[in-house]
Design an enzyme around this catalytic site. Structure first.
Site, mmCIF file in Angstrom:
data_model
loop_
_atom_site.group_PDB
_atom_site.id
_atom_site.type_symbol
_atom_site.label_atom_id
_atom_site.label_comp_id
_atom_site.label_asym_id
_atom_site.label_seq_id
_atom_site.Cartn_x
_atom_site.Cartn_y
_atom_site.Cartn_z
ATOM 1 N N TRP A 101 0.820 -1.219 0.000
ATOM 2 C CA TRP A 101 0.000 0.000 0.000
ATOM 3 C C TRP A 101 0.847 1.258 0.000
ATOM 4 O O TRP A 101 0.561 2.205 -0.744
ATOM 5 C CB TRP A 101 -1.018 -0.012 1.142
ATOM 6 N N ASP A 158 -1.469 7.085 5.919
ATOM 7 C CA ASP A 158 -2.564 6.221 5.479
ATOM 8 C C ASP A 158 -2.897 5.289 6.644
ATOM 9 O O ASP A 158 -2.119 4.405 6.975
ATOM 10 C CB ASP A 158 -2.112 5.424 4.246
ATOM 11 N N LYS A 160 -13.135 -0.667 6.682
ATOM 12 C CA LYS A 160 -12.533 -1.589 7.646
ATOM 13 C C LYS A 160 -13.067 -1.260 9.044
ATOM 14 O O LYS A 160 -13.963 -1.932 9.536
ATOM 15 C CB LYS A 160 -11.014 -1.537 7.576
#
Ligand code: PMP
Length: 360
Positions: A102, A171, A195
């Site tokens: 990511w 992030d 999430k």
């Protein structure tokens, strides 16, 4: 009806009490005679929903007054572009830490838009740990330092907050709201909702107000954080139902769980249970350095890969869903987000023990 145990990395499990409340309010939201989905985003009812969600999030995370909370769309992936577009108006070079898939995607987008400087990477270790603070080498003209707090695919998390002289951009898609957070250490925090926040379709951005208004001139207004801040995140039609559900999740965290500290205690216990079972066996293994093991995403492999499909099939039959590892790495992954109960983790560990006895 049986709700099965969901270990999906995202869209992930939502708390059952939140879904029950949404069901109760589905057709007639608190006497207004409409579903939240059918309301104008400019109606007083929806403005109250939106305002309460933000207020509850601010309380949960103790967000200081000089930070703005933006409710956007486009996922965390869109923020990979928003970060350089919004922070480079004053010049300088984007700086990044690389810890896996990511953070790597964020770097690729910065490279596409502006170029970037790699301030540190844990590539050499195979991404089983994170760069230490003293290994971070900023470029002389660094505009900001970006990192990914929790690598959802690798199952790797920072055990410290980088301490640097430029705005820190993080992030937190797969770890926000899982443990206490000192927002004041950051310039910008962003997270896709699917999430720990709510359903897919909503993206949260928490930005220090002095960083607003520094967008590159070519930044589309729908990607400009200041435009969201100036318009209460309603520059166009926001994802109203996802925003409402996020608000229910924040209320659940406050009232049912008892806040972020209480949530963190449960999350630490869940992770300890699963890592403990993995470490106690030669049949299962996890490669990550113990201090950097993610509380939220636990990848593991079987000693005999030929058993992978049998493991997944039997797990599914036992009511344990979505344990397949990401397609890029294989193996298994159990995501233990806030809404995954201790009972779910206990059921997983019991299944793993039983599977090992029968196939080990
Ligand atoms: N960052 C991290 C850490 C993620 O886990 C994900 C999604 N799994 C993303 C970014 C991309 O999020 P989205 O799909 O919301 O764009």
């Amino acid at each position: 009806m049986t709700r099965r145990y969901n270990f999906c990395a995202g869209p992930a499990a939502l708390p059952t009490p939140v879904l029950e409340r949404a069901r109760e309010e589905m057709l007639d939201y608190r006497g207004h005679g409409l579903s939240v989905m059918e309301m104008s985003h400019r109606s007083p009812e929806f403005e109250a929903i939106a305002g309460a969600a933000e207020a509850n999030l601010r309380t949960l995370l103790q967000i200081p007054d000089n930070y703005r909370v933006l409710f956007m769309q486009g996922g965390a992936t869109m923020q990979f572009a928003c970060v350089p577009l919004n922070l480079l108006g004053g010049g300088g070079t984007p700086n990044y830490l690389d810890t896996g898939i990511w953070s790597g995607k964020a770097i690729k987008e910065a490279d596409h838009l502006a170029g970037s400087h790699l301030a540190a990477t844990s590539r050499a270790s195979g991404y089983v740990d994170v760069p230490r603070n003293d290994a971070i080498a900023l470029s002389a003209d660094a505009a900001y330092l970006h990192y990914c707090h929790n690598e959802t695919i690798g199952g790797l998390a920072y055990d410290y907050t980088p301490d640097v002289a430029v705005p820190l951009v993080c992030d937190m898609s797969s770890s926000i709201l899982s443990t206490p957070l000192d927002v004041s250490r950051y310039g910008v925090i962003y997270a896709g909702a699917q999430k720990n926040i709510g359903p897919a379709g909503l993206t949260l951005v928490i930005v220090r107000d002095d960083l607003l208004g520094q967008a590159l001139p070519r930044t589309p207004s729908l990607l400009d954080w200041k435009v969201y801040a100036d318009n209460a995140s309603m520059i166009n039609t926001p994802p109203t139902y996802a925003w409402y559900l996020a608000g229910l999740v924040f209320e659940w965290l406050r009232d049912d769980v008892g806040g972020i500290e209480a949530m963190a205690t449960i999350n630490r216990r869940k992770a300890a249970t699963l890592y403990g079972a993995i470490d106690a066996s030669d049949f299962y293994s996890n490669p990550i350095a113990p201090v950097n093991r993610s509380l939220m995403n636990v990848p593991f492999v079987l000693a005999d890969e030929a058993l992978n499909n049998t493991f997944l099939d039997e797990a599914e039959a036992a009511g344990l869903l979505n344990l397949k590892g990401h397609r890029s790495v294989g193996g298994m992954r159990a995501s233990l987000y806030n809404a995954v109960t201790e009972q779910a983790v206990d059921a997983l560990v019991a299944f793993m023990g039983d599977f090992e006895r029968r196939h080990g």
